[in-house]
Design a protein around this motif. Sequence first.
Motif, PDB file in Angstrom:
ATOM      1  N   MET A 183      35.964  37.313  50.503  1.00 49.51           N
ATOM      2  CA  MET A 183      35.820  37.745  49.140  1.00 49.51           C
ATOM      3  C   MET A 183      36.876  37.416  48.055  1.00 49.51           C
ATOM      4  SD  MET A 183      35.406  41.867  47.721  1.00 49.51           S
ATOM      5  CE  MET A 183      34.538  42.671  48.772  1.00 49.51           C
ATOM      6  N   LEU A 184      37.986  37.323  48.694  1.00 50.63           N
ATOM      7  CA  LEU A 184      39.088  36.515  47.722  1.00 50.63           C
ATOM      8  C   LEU A 184      38.883  35.122  47.592  1.00 50.63           C
ATOM      9  CD1 LEU A 184      41.604  37.819  46.584  1.00 50.63           C
ATOM     10  CD2 LEU A 184      43.001  37.036  48.707  1.00 50.63           C
ATOM     11  N   GLY A 185      38.527  34.444  48.735  1.00 55.75           N
ATOM     12  CA  GLY A 185      38.406  32.935  48.643  1.00 55.75           C
ATOM     13  C   GLY A 185      37.038  32.630  47.767  1.00 55.75           C
ATOM     14  N   MET A 186      36.052  33.258  48.037  1.00 58.07           N
ATOM     15  CA  MET A 186      34.772  33.017  47.294  1.00 58.07           C
ATOM     16  C   MET A 186      35.227  33.028  45.668  1.00 58.07           C
ATOM     17  SD  MET A 186      32.469  31.561  48.647  1.00 58.07           S
ATOM     18  CE  MET A 186      30.769  31.611  47.957  1.00 58.07           C
ATOM     19  N   SER A 187      35.981  34.111  45.455  1.00 56.64           N
ATOM     20  CA  SER A 187      36.370  34.551  44.227  1.00 56.64           C
ATOM     21  C   SER A 187      37.043  33.245  43.579  1.00 56.64           C
ATOM     22  CB  SER A 187      37.236  35.776  43.861  1.00 56.64           C
ATOM     23  OG  SER A 187      36.311  36.881  44.189  1.00 56.64           O
ATOM     24  N   PHE A 188      38.082  33.124  44.227  1.00 57.47           N
ATOM     25  CA  PHE A 188      38.823  31.714  43.838  1.00 57.47           C
ATOM     26  C   PHE A 188      37.921  30.703  43.672  1.00 57.47           C
ATOM     27  CE2 PHE A 188      43.367  33.057  45.889  1.00 57.47           C
ATOM     28  CZ  PHE A 188      43.388  34.026  44.918  1.00 57.47           C
TER      29      PHE A 188
ATOM     30  N   GLU B  77      48.818  53.319  35.617  1.00 56.16           N
ATOM     31  CA  GLU B  77      48.908  51.954  35.084  1.00 56.16           C
ATOM     32  C   GLU B  77      48.667  50.619  36.023  1.00 56.16           C
ATOM     33  OE1 GLU B  77      51.536  53.676  35.474  1.00 56.16           O
ATOM     34  OE2 GLU B  77      53.095  52.639  35.877  1.00 56.16           O
ATOM     35  N   PHE B  78      49.420  50.893  37.196  1.00 52.97           N
ATOM     36  CA  PHE B  78      49.367  49.654  37.982  1.00 52.97           C
ATOM     37  C   PHE B  78      47.810  49.195  38.359  1.00 52.97           C
ATOM     38  CE2 PHE B  78      53.545  49.223  40.485  1.00 52.97           C
ATOM     39  CZ  PHE B  78      54.331  49.616  39.363  1.00 52.97           C
ATOM     40  N   PHE B  79      47.084  50.064  38.614  1.00 53.94           N
ATOM     41  CA  PHE B  79      45.638  49.946  39.062  1.00 53.94           C
ATOM     42  C   PHE B  79      44.578  49.886  37.701  1.00 53.94           C
ATOM     43  CE2 PHE B  79      48.612  51.585  42.232  1.00 53.94           C
ATOM     44  CZ  PHE B  79      48.204  50.666  43.197  1.00 53.94           C
ATOM     45  N   GLY B  80      45.108  50.156  36.600  1.00 53.81           N
ATOM     46  CA  GLY B  80      44.143  50.472  35.437  1.00 53.81           C
ATOM     47  C   GLY B  80      42.982  49.763  35.593  1.00 53.81           C
ATOM     48  N   SER B  81      43.162  48.419  35.302  1.00 54.65           N
ATOM     49  CA  SER B  81      42.070  47.597  35.095  1.00 54.65           C
ATOM     50  C   SER B  81      40.981  47.375  36.132  1.00 54.65           C
ATOM     51  CB  SER B  81      42.674  46.266  34.941  1.00 54.65           C
ATOM     52  OG  SER B  81      43.011  45.605  36.006  1.00 54.65           O
ATOM     53  N   VAL B  82      41.252  48.019  37.345  1.00 58.20           N
ATOM     54  CA  VAL B  82      40.424  47.701  38.473  1.00 58.20           C
ATOM     55  C   VAL B  82      39.395  48.962  38.513  1.00 58.20           C
ATOM     56  CG1 VAL B  82      40.194  47.433  40.943  1.00 58.20           C
ATOM     57  CG2 VAL B  82      42.166  46.366  39.797  1.00 58.20           C
TER      58      VAL B  82
ATOM     59  N   MET C  54      31.093  42.500  46.432  1.00 60.65           N
ATOM     60  CA  MET C  54      31.231  40.942  46.230  1.00 60.65           C
ATOM     61  C   MET C  54      30.788  40.835  45.170  1.00 60.65           C
ATOM     62  SD  MET C  54      30.880  39.396  50.135  1.00 60.65           S
ATOM     63  CE  MET C  54      31.688  40.419  51.330  1.00 60.65           C
ATOM     64  N   ALA C  55      29.442  41.181  44.761  1.00 66.30           N
ATOM     65  CA  ALA C  55      28.811  40.826  43.396  1.00 66.30           C
ATOM     66  C   ALA C  55      29.673  40.890  42.304  1.00 66.30           C
ATOM     67  CB  ALA C  55      27.600  41.706  43.466  1.00 66.30           C
ATOM     68  N   SER C  56      30.402  42.416  42.247  1.00 63.88           N
ATOM     69  CA  SER C  56      31.295  42.670  41.116  1.00 63.88           C
ATOM     70  C   SER C  56      32.573  41.697  41.221  1.00 63.88           C
ATOM     71  CB  SER C  56      31.968  44.112  41.520  1.00 63.88           C
ATOM     72  OG  SER C  56      30.823  44.835  41.290  1.00 63.88           O
ATOM     73  N   ALA C  57      33.023  41.240  42.407  1.00 69.56           N
ATOM     74  CA  ALA C  57      34.083  40.628  42.494  1.00 69.56           C
ATOM     75  C   ALA C  57      34.030  39.282  41.889  1.00 69.56           C
ATOM     76  CB  ALA C  57      34.855  40.457  43.810  1.00 69.56           C
ATOM     77  N   PHE C  58      32.819  38.599  42.251  1.00 71.26           N
ATOM     78  CA  PHE C  58      32.569  37.133  41.928  1.00 71.26           C
ATOM     79  C   PHE C  58      32.341  37.159  40.576  1.00 71.26           C
ATOM     80  CE2 PHE C  58      30.866  36.681  46.496  1.00 71.26           C
ATOM     81  CZ  PHE C  58      31.832  36.732  47.009  1.00 71.26           C
ATOM     82  N   SER C  59      31.427  38.158  39.937  1.00 71.69           N
ATOM     83  CA  SER C  59      31.147  38.119  38.629  1.00 71.69           C
ATOM     84  C   SER C  59      32.693  38.307  37.608  1.00 71.69           C
ATOM     85  CB  SER C  59      30.124  39.295  38.302  1.00 71.69           C
ATOM     86  OG  SER C  59      30.626  40.020  37.207  1.00 71.69           O
ATOM     87  N   GLY C  60      33.256  38.987  38.202  1.00 67.89           N
ATOM     88  CA  GLY C  60      34.715  39.121  37.681  1.00 67.89           C
ATOM     89  C   GLY C  60      35.185  37.647  37.638  1.00 67.89           C
ATOM     90  N   ALA C  61      35.366  36.897  38.672  1.00 67.11           N
ATOM     91  CA  ALA C  61      36.013  35.666  38.885  1.00 67.11           C
ATOM     92  C   ALA C  61      35.529  34.800  37.961  1.00 67.11           C
ATOM     93  CB  ALA C  61      36.029  35.181  40.280  1.00 67.11           C
ATOM     94  N   ARG C  62      34.051  34.699  37.643  1.00 67.84           N
ATOM     95  CA  ARG C  62      33.423  33.761  36.683  1.00 67.84           C
ATOM     96  C   ARG C  62      33.641  34.185  35.137  1.00 67.84           C
ATOM     97  NH1 ARG C  62      30.387  30.185  39.119  1.00 67.84           N
ATOM     98  NH2 ARG C  62      29.559  29.659  37.223  1.00 67.84           N
ATOM     99  N   LYS C  63      33.869  35.389  35.084  1.00 73.32           N
ATOM    100  CA  LYS C  63      34.111  35.759  33.531  1.00 73.32           C
ATOM    101  C   LYS C  63      35.775  35.644  33.567  1.00 73.32           C
ATOM    102  CE  LYS C  63      30.724  39.229  33.198  1.00 73.32           C
ATOM    103  NZ  LYS C  63      30.651  40.709  33.702  1.00 73.32           N
ATOM    104  N   ASN C  64      36.647  34.873  34.284  1.00 72.02           N
ATOM    105  CA  ASN C  64      38.107  34.614  34.299  1.00 72.02           C
ATOM    106  C   ASN C  64      38.813  35.945  34.232  1.00 72.02           C
ATOM    107  OD1 ASN C  64      39.936  32.961  34.449  1.00 72.02           O
ATOM    108  ND2 ASN C  64      39.949  32.364  32.178  1.00 72.02           N
TER     109      ASN C  64
ATOM    110  N   SER D 249      38.716  40.780  40.519  1.00 63.61           N
ATOM    111  CA  SER D 249      38.429  40.249  41.914  1.00 63.61           C
ATOM    112  C   SER D 249      39.514  40.401  42.852  1.00 63.61           C
ATOM    113  CB  SER D 249      38.085  38.641  41.606  1.00 63.61           C
ATOM    114  OG  SER D 249      37.336  38.582  40.615  1.00 63.61           O
ATOM    115  N   VAL D 250      40.755  40.466  42.541  1.00 63.52           N
ATOM    116  CA  VAL D 250      41.700  40.593  43.482  1.00 63.52           C
ATOM    117  C   VAL D 250      41.765  42.185  43.841  1.00 63.52           C
ATOM    118  CG1 VAL D 250      44.234  40.329  43.855  1.00 63.52           C
ATOM    119  CG2 VAL D 250      43.154  38.427  42.944  1.00 63.52           C
ATOM    120  N   GLY D 251      41.724  42.861  42.763  1.00 58.55           N
ATOM    121  CA  GLY D 251      41.975  44.370  42.708  1.00 58.55           C
ATOM    122  C   GLY D 251      40.822  44.846  43.777  1.00 58.55           C
ATOM    123  N   ILE D 252      39.629  44.475  43.653  1.00 55.65           N
ATOM    124  CA  ILE D 252      38.546  45.020  44.264  1.00 55.65           C
ATOM    125  C   ILE D 252      38.647  44.531  45.872  1.00 55.65           C
ATOM    126  CG2 ILE D 252      36.034  44.773  44.844  1.00 55.65           C
ATOM    127  CD1 ILE D 252      35.508  44.427  41.869  1.00 55.65           C
ATOM    128  N   ALA D 253      39.056  43.124  46.122  1.00 54.59           N
ATOM    129  CA  ALA D 253      39.019  42.596  47.360  1.00 54.59           C
ATOM    130  C   ALA D 253      40.165  43.366  48.070  1.00 54.59           C
ATOM    131  CB  ALA D 253      39.231  41.110  47.381  1.00 54.59           C
TER     132      ALA D 253
END
Lengths: 367, 367, 367
Positions: free
Chosen positions: B113-118, B195-200, B265-275, B280-284
Amino acid sequence: MSVQPLLAEIRRNRLLWLLVFVPLLFAAEMAKPEAHTLLFVLSVLAIVPLAALLSHATESVAARTGDAIGGLLNATLGNLTEMVIAITALAAGQYLLVKASIAGVIVTNALFMLGMSFLLGGLKHHSQEFNRVGARFQASLLFLATVALLVPSAVTFADATSGAAFTRTLSLGLALVLIVAYGLGMLFSLKTHREFFGSVAHGDEGESPWPMGLALGTLAAVTVLVALVSHVFVASVQQAAEAFGMTPAFVGFIVVALVGGAAEMASAFSGARKNRLDLSVGIALGSASQIALFVAPMLVLLSYVVGPAPMDLQLWPGAVIMMLIATLTAALVTNGGRSAWFLGVLVVFVYLIFAMTLYLLPPRVTG
Amino acid sequence: MSVQPLLAEIRRNRLLWLLVFVPLLFAAEMAKPEAHTLLFVLSVLAIVPLAALLSHATESVAARTGDAIGGLLNATLGNLTEMVIAITALAAGQYLLVKASIAGVIVTNALFMLGMSFLLGGLKHHSQEFNRVGARFQASLLFLATVALLVPSAVTFADATSGAAFTRTLSLGLALVLIVAYGLGMLFSLKTHREFFGSVAHGDEGESPWPMGLALGTLAAVTVLVALVSHVFVASVQQAAEAFGMTPAFVGFIVVALVGGAAEMASAFSGARKNRLDLSVGIALGSASQIALFVAPMLVLLSYVVGPAPMDLQLWPGAVIMMLIATLTAALVTNGGRSAWFLGVLVVFVYLIFAMTLYLLPPRVTG
Amino acid sequence: MSVQPLLAEIRRNRLLWLLVFVPLLFAAEMAKPEAHTLLFVLSVLAIVPLAALLSHATESVAARTGDAIGGLLNATLGNLTEMVIAITALAAGQYLLVKASIAGVIVTNALFMLGMSFLLGGLKHHSQEFNRVGARFQASLLFLATVALLVPSAVTFADATSGAAFTRTLSLGLALVLIVAYGLGMLFSLKTHREFFGSVAHGDEGESPWPMGLALGTLAAVTVLVALVSHVFVASVQQAAEAFGMTPAFVGFIVVALVGGAAEMASAFSGARKNRLDLSVGIALGSASQIALFVAPMLVLLSYVVGPAPMDLQLWPGAVIMMLIATLTAALVTNGGRSAWFLGVLVVFVYLIFAMTLYLLPPRVTG
């Protein structure tokens, strides 16, 4: 074709004065083919300047052919010496020597070359900063490449019953995956993200490149000479090692790695003393990654052609542990982006302790 | 209660079109209960959209109940699919499948999940930065959680004589410690240091949450469906795996992890493509930590209730090595806070090599 | 020589009130030499305040003798308590206890002292920052020192056939290399790069140092007392451990480390609560490095003089794994330069899981 620049380089670079041992070696081999110890010492001394020449010739060709092809050449021929030695050992069926030299070059680059760069740089400069982002990126690449290389050994180590056929199939599949990764890595470093590696590509830029003809001629001639010298080296190594009380593992791991990497070390250490630690870190980690991603899988594939039997990538457990520790150490110490002499001392001492262990280890253990 | 938003979501999200395989699976099970291979394939295809629905329903409930309870729900139900599959396998006494899926979800999240996001992010953006501090914190949590989980295996691996009673007692004690740690972790992430995890926390915030009734109804109905489908999956997996030449270890480690994690994975990958690599890192990493701190110990405790015998946390050595390498890799590559496509390639390749190894491994080794 | 400051310190520092157990212990030993369990408990209670006094006296001497000699004293006498206990155990031939306490002090410092500092600091301060560069440097030193220390164990673990003579020779060579590294390390931290470690050297600077005579007198008298108490401790530990259901490995690893390090822990925790995490990290990692680089090799060399037979540095596999995980964890969690209470909880929990494992482990495994 003028050999003027070649002679000038030989006058300038004292390492090349060792070239005198090349004819001496061939003379000794004619006169005393049974003097294994003498032939071993002479072949070691002869390889060092040849490796330096190869490196200089490769860089000259690279500089004349433009960035893309030049980078490609540098990336594939950068470890040509180690590769020629390993192919010679492969053809002679000395698989332990081949595997030990693969492991040894990675450990030697990640510990000795890096540690000595920190130490030599630190003796001249109080505290040295280097580009953390680049170093971390390269350390991650090296860690991942090494982990990939170690999977067959780790699995076999953990599960003793898995069998030789399994290890061989896994090694072959792994070799193909690694070569694809290497190809993508070249696309990355030469095409899409050249700026990540830019400062490292061309070594000491103080030197002017040789003319194309001279460089290509030197490349071809010296490769042949390295092959001939390697032949003597591989033939004499076993008896000579016994005479010196060295195990084949020690010779492959330590001697081949230090001898084959002498030229790169000279560049890395000179970079460190000029306070260009980025260059040193790039050479040390880049060359180690190249062994894992390109040289090791090439040797597995070549073993199907030139070797007496297919070679797998299964290393003995001690080598696996040393490789993992070496790459983790490289990742940890480059992580901070700051170095001082004592960090270098500790990294070099870990290498010395590994060398001491390999020297003392009973031969059968690594068999 | 209007099911309008559910239908709208199904029209919008093509992954949900796979829902057609749910009735097909039940029809096939009625008609041909002996067609294990067909049932296996259909159940895999049916789980993917159900997992996506579960994930969407959980997020909708979470969004409607306010941050504290919502976060709690997200944190406990985030891996509901994997948990239902594992409980079904637990009740069937398939402990190897349960353990392999625990290990596999951690490795798959930390590497694939992390590698495909990268990789997917890197194909669209030249070089991506992400919040180093948050990523390092989460990678440290994952490393510590994994290490804690691995203590019984490491001790038994190192000291073969320690015995089954010891391993079982240690696993039970460990499960209790991990659950306390998980409770404290929720206090930390939902209360004291939100606040450490807020965005995820809330996934893709582009979607508007469903009404409460629909969300709760979907949650309940889909959980039942997942349980029914898992039942067929677990019953068919052994024979089907043999038909495909897959070991149970491979199915648990790779297939369950990929199938159960498809929605995340669908969420993580879509996050990665939206920069938005932070997402993505938080989900994985977050989902992997949750498996180690919550799902694995819950399964140990549940095994005393639903399983034929208490389950310990002892994994086979190869799985231990893969988990350690996966979490170390995640720590190393997120450490720099910078990513480019080739880093993703290498991380994914390590995963591929693990998968290849598990596929080739003789079945008895993991027994 | 006025003992006024000594009495003032005893009134001020409640830990020192435990000094009452020193005469109680000697009285009990006279009256009931067979009451092993009682003697064990009393000797543990007596060592704690003696260790605190030793630490205070050392710091006073160090403060009066100027930076260079003072630093040298602090660096060599900082772990004097652990060393006196270990030498007593060495003379009694209890090598398992010696080795377990070496491993245990490193693990306890890197996990418990560091984790509790994060936790106690985090309960008072929302989020704490500390000097990343210094912490990373010290974590790298600790990692390298530990790796060096573990080479004999790793090799013997990996290659069971290597034999005792090999291990003994390797341990002796290693001890010499480590002592040289330690000497260079002192040159580095006291002479060439004092500023890297400056804030850590003198502990709590709130206290005014004692007069020289008092400090030296206390140092000498308390060292003798620690030796006497250690003698009772070592003589009673085996039977007492059995009575409490503790293995010798647990006593060496956990009890000796916690007891011997009580004074340092008090300083580290107080630093953390005052939001001076740099101090806490420096004490925890510095003291652990000192054990690996100085105390462990000194004990190997001393075993040739005071022990019944030469001691090697081969630890049992579980200890090796715990040490590697502890130092890797220390490197990972200090890497970010930011801490919050939950990070401390997780690090302490890993320590608790290790302690639980050692407590449950059958005695023969560590033999």
